[in-house]
Design a protein around this motif. Structure first.
Motif, PDB file in Angstrom:
ATOM      1  N   UNK A 513       0.812  -1.207   0.000  1.00 50.94           N
ATOM      2  CA  UNK A 513       0.000   0.000   0.000  1.00 50.94           C
ATOM      3  C   UNK A 513       0.850   1.264   0.000  1.00 50.94           C
ATOM      4  N   UNK A 514       0.462   2.237  -0.780  1.00 54.80           N
ATOM      5  CA  UNK A 514       1.093   3.563  -0.798  1.00 54.80           C
ATOM      6  C   UNK A 514       0.159   4.516  -0.074  1.00 54.80           C
ATOM      7  N   UNK A 515       0.597   4.980   1.088  1.00 49.91           N
ATOM      8  CA  UNK A 515      -0.242   5.825   1.923  1.00 49.91           C
ATOM      9  C   UNK A 515       0.509   7.109   2.294  1.00 49.91           C
ATOM     10  N   UNK A 607       7.776   6.207  -4.038  1.00 46.95           N
ATOM     11  CA  UNK A 607       6.807   7.199  -3.574  1.00 46.95           C
ATOM     12  C   UNK A 607       5.880   7.543  -4.728  1.00 46.95           C
ATOM     13  N   UNK A 608       4.734   8.060  -4.377  1.00 42.45           N
ATOM     14  CA  UNK A 608       3.755   8.512  -5.370  1.00 42.45           C
ATOM     15  C   UNK A 608       3.383   9.957  -5.056  1.00 42.45           C
ATOM     16  N   UNK A 609       3.298  10.758  -6.069  1.00 46.16           N
ATOM     17  CA  UNK A 609       2.996  12.175  -5.877  1.00 46.16           C
ATOM     18  C   UNK A 609       4.113  13.042  -6.420  1.00 46.16           C
ATOM     19  N   UNK A 610       3.876  14.368  -6.343  1.00 53.33           N
ATOM     20  CA  UNK A 610       4.831  15.333  -6.869  1.00 53.33           C
ATOM     21  C   UNK A 610       5.590  15.973  -5.704  1.00 53.33           C
ATOM     22  N   UNK A 611       6.923  15.845  -5.678  1.00 50.90           N
ATOM     23  CA  UNK A 611       7.690  16.475  -4.595  1.00 50.90           C
ATOM     24  C   UNK A 611       7.608  18.003  -4.685  1.00 50.90           C
ATOM     25  N   UNK A 620       3.471  13.011  -0.185  1.00 52.50           N
ATOM     26  CA  UNK A 620       3.963  11.886  -0.989  1.00 52.50           C
ATOM     27  C   UNK A 620       3.545  10.566  -0.337  1.00 52.50           C
ATOM     28  N   UNK A 621       2.960   9.700  -1.106  1.00 49.74           N
ATOM     29  CA  UNK A 621       2.538   8.397  -0.580  1.00 49.74           C
ATOM     30  C   UNK A 621       3.719   7.432  -0.594  1.00 49.74           C
ATOM     31  N   UNK A 622       3.896   6.706   0.506  1.00 53.16           N
ATOM     32  CA  UNK A 622       5.039   5.801   0.649  1.00 53.16           C
ATOM     33  C   UNK A 622       4.561   4.484   1.283  1.00 53.16           C
TER      34      UNK A 622
END
Length: 800
Positions: A513-515, A607-611, A620-622
């Protein structure tokens, strides 16, 4: 004168007398008594009283005119009556034949039957014809009689030569194709199914999609099973060269009689060759190749090795490969240390299994109980005949097999640590560069760092706290990861508190899961700033902040979670109370890229998202596993060790094929690691937000006793909570000198919870888990490595 006139008459009389004496002597020759002859001759008195015998010789006076006739008598030697010479003389004592013409007044029979001359003529005629035919046949035979024999002999030579040629060609081709496989037979045996064990050696998972197989050494095999198998499959296994001529002849006759292949006559060695080298194709060539390779296998390996390879790989039906797997599948036996399932078999169980290799599916006792039982009786009968067991033991085994509970299903414990096992398999495929399909029968034995007993306790802790918050805060799930920061081993991985839920239980939130981590991401930005000389004691203004964005984007105005401003505060205070505005200002000072790089260096891999500036707030989802890995770098004095579930991988022969790289890589200085531990373990600085005795504080008494001033011994722990927008995610991640624990709480569908922060949702699970793992460990504080300087009342890292 008168005497001269009478001389001729005396001579004549003497001659006559001599002849009569001679006749008398010849008639009575060799008799026991001698005949006396009185020879009287006038004027010759000296001849009176002489005895004449059959040997007397007479001299006629006429033969010698000037002399008086004389007779010389030679007496035979006197022989003992019992001597051989006397017996020889008596052989001629036969009566004189009757003179011809003498008539005897008796009945006379014809010496030959009437018509004998005719019959003799016919017989002689037939004999002449037979001799003529024989002579004719002999004459012709001298020219043509040996031709058929020569043809037969030449045909025999051709057939023999052709057979030898074909045998040589087949042998050479077989050796060329399979000779190397005989040499490496142990290496090409079917592999065991993959098995996984916890840190105590207990099996927690095995892949059974392509069957079950567990190889055991010869010393761990059941002698009873070996006897039963040899009795029914290969009676002369211990003495034959790998094949059985009598069995082959018998099988050939059976096949000819049935006009089909009904009997194999394969020895155990041949079956091993078929299953491992040649394949299952049923042809005469394949059978010949078995026979050709069998002596090579017998020379290359001992009988103990052959029977071990056979029993470890032969198919017993119902996806059971090898006797140990069959013992588990049919009788529910389980492998134990130094006592595998196969060694626990009794006589009845062994006889049942020994009958299955002929056709495992046909005799499957789960599906064909009566058929399997009859086959078992054949095995027991053979064992009795071959003196392995007594008749009483045979009857006892049959009685046991007829019981209803004789068969017991196999216990597969793949649900002991579902998510940990799944994580380990993914790690295994990545490290050994294998596909999922390659793992099933890889023969690998995977040892892990899992503490199964504590994993189960952690699961119960998480379930308990989630149940308490379910109705109040709409919280349904949690994930927990425990890691040893010094070697990177994952001791616990709970990816879901409902692993058996058919809808969502299979999803591992911890590693898949990326949360959004919320404020638990802030330590990476603070570490970047501290590394550049910022001190935790430096002050920052917590007030309104506007950040103008480029490219037409609206301005960014961060706020604190409590929607308040707290004025001039230190960074230590801001971090411990999780204020957002000071963190954003610090990120603006350090820069987004350096802060992101710090997170990546510490252990964040995905990670997911834009830094941007919002990442300090956890945008950022990790993965939870990555957060635990990164925090472990702080806990390991700035050295990063890649997290791993696997501690060792061995093949079915016990050879180590993989060990994880546990070499630590320094990514930050010990001074920075200590500075982060010092700040995040400062309970006084977070009292404003969390209270004096929050669950972030590892006191040893109850919370009420702690608030009453009796916290007991305190275990230092550096910890940070996090809450994402709309209360979708609760986080708590922290470390001690021994362990790093990370907890996520929320909902599987990422739906919002009701007014719950990390300290209320995830922190209680973190607190109880850390206390569980720290039981029995000495309390130790974080060690200052030196090299830090003081500025005001706080530390900082001097810049070179």
């Amino acid at each position: 004168m008168q005497d001269e006139q009478q001389r001729p008459e005396r001579a004549q009389a003497s001659a006559t007398t001599s002849q009569e004496a001679l006749h008398s002597t010849l008639t009575a020759a060799n008799e026991p008594t001698q005949a006396s002859v009185q020879a009287q001759a006038p004027g010759n008195e000296e001849r009176k009283g002489l005895v004449a015998t059959a040997d007397a010789q007479v001299v006629d006076a006429d033969d010698d005119p000037g002399k008086t006739a004389k007779m010389r008598v030679i007496l035979p030697a006197k022989l003992p009556a019992h001597s051989r010479a006397a017996a020889a003389q008596r052989l001629s004592n036969l009566p004189l034949k009757a003179p011809r013409g003498v008539y005897y007044p008796v009945a006379h029979l014809l010496p030959l039957a009437p018509g004998w001359r005719t019959r003799r003529h016919i017989k002689r005629k037939g004999l002449r014809e037979s001799n003529a035919r024989f002579n004719e046949a002999e004459r012709k035979g001298s020219r043509w009689g040996f031709m058929p024999l020569a043809i037969i002999f030449m045909a025999f030579l051709v057939v023999a030569a052709s057979s030898i040629t074909l045998y040589t060609a087949l042998y050479n081709s077989t050796e060329q194709l399979y000779g190397s496989k005989v040499t490496t037979l142990q290496d090409i045996l079917p592999k065991d199914n993959l098995k996984m064990y916890d840190d105590q050696g207990q099996m927690i998972y095995q892949m059974i999609d392509n069957g079950v197989q567990t190889s055991v050494p010869y010393s761990q095999l059941s002698p009873t099973l070996m006897h039963a198998t040899i009795a029914i499959e290969d009676q002369y296994f211990w003495s034959n060269p790998g094949y059985d001529i009598t069995g082959i002849v018998r099988a050939a006759l059976d096949d000819i009689t049935a006009h089909d292949t009904v009997s194999g006559a394969s020895t155990i060695t041949q079956q091993l060759i078929k299953n491992t080298i040649l394949g299952q194709q049923r042809t005469a060539i394949r059978k010949l190749q078995e026979i050709l390779l069998a002596p090579d296998v017998t020379r290359q390996y001992t009988k103990e090795q052959i029977i071990t390879m056979y029993l470890n790989t032969i198919y017993y039906g119902d996806q059971a490969y090898g006797a140990d797997a069959a013992a588990q599948i049919y009788f529910g036996l389980e492998d134990k240390p130094n006592m595998p399932a196969v060694k626990q078999l009794d006589l009845a169980q062994s006889a049942m299994l020994a009958g299955l290799p002929q056709n495992g599916d046909y005799y499957n006792p789960w599906l064909h109980r009566d058929r399997a039982l009859n086959r078992m009786k054949d095995v027991l009968h053979n064992m009795n005949v071959q003196n392995y067991i007594t008749h009483a033991q045979e009857l006892q085994a049959i009685a046991e097999a007829e019981q209803q509970d004789f068969l017991k299903p196999m216990q597969v414990h793949n649900d002991l640590a579902v998510h940990y096992s799944a994580y380990t398999l993914r790690e295994l495929m990545d490290k050994l560069h294998l596909k999922a399909g390659d793992l099933s029968r890889s023969g690998l034995m995977v040892s892990t760092a899992l503490d199964l007993a504590k994993q189960n306790q952690v699961l119960k802790i998480a379930q308990k706290h989630i149940a308490e918050n379910a109705k109040i805060h709409n919280m349904s799930n949690s994930a927990v990861v425990v890691m040893n920061p010094h070697d990177g081993s994952l001791l616990t991985l709970v990816g879901n508190i409902n692993p058996n839920d058919p809808k969502s239980g299979a999803f591992d939130v911890a590693s898949q899961g990326l949360r959004q981590p919320g404020s638990s991401f802030k330590p990476f930005i603070y570490a970047t700033a501290f590394n550049k000389g910022v001190s935790p004691g430096d002050h920052v203004q917590d007030g309104p902040l506007t950040i103008n964005m480029c490219c037409g984007l609206p301005a960014y105005r961060p706020t604190n979670y409590d929607m308040k401003y707290h004025g001039n505060i230190t960074y230590r205070y801001a971090l411990q109370n999780s204020f957002n505005i000071p963190a954003v200002k610090l990120l603006m000072q350090t820069g987004v890229d350096p802060a992101l790089q710090m997170a990546l260096n510490l252990g964040i891999t995905t990670y997911a998202g834009v830094p941007n500036y919002t990442m300090v707030l956890g945008s950022l989802s990790v993965h939870l596993t990555d957060m635990v890995s990164a925090y472990s770098t702080f806990g390991n004095s700035g050295k990063h060790v890649t997290p791993h579930a696997i501690t060792e991988v061995r093949d079915s022969l016990g050879k180590v094929v993989y060990r994880p790289d546990m070499n630590a890589k320094r990514v930050i200085s010990p001074q920075l690691a200590y500075l982060m531990a010092n700040v995040l373990s400062d309970n006084n600085s977070r009292t404003f937000e969390f209270g004096k005795c929050s669950v972030l504080y590892l006191y040893s008494t109850s919370q009420s006793q702690c608030y009453a001033g009796n916290p007991g011994p305190i275990r230092p722990a550096a910890v940070k909570t996090g809450t994402s927008n709309d209360f979708r995610d609760n986080w708590t991640v922290g470390w001690t000198t021994d362990y790093t624990v990370g907890v996520w709480s929320g909902n599987n569908d990422n739906s919002p919870m009701f007014n719950v922060t990390g300290v209320d949702g995830a922190a209680p699970i973190w607190h109880d888990t850390m206390q569980l793992f720290e039981q029995g460990h000495p309390i130790r504080n974080f060690t200052n490595p030196g090299g830090l300087a003081r500025r005001g009342n706080d530390w900082y890292i001097p810049q070179k």
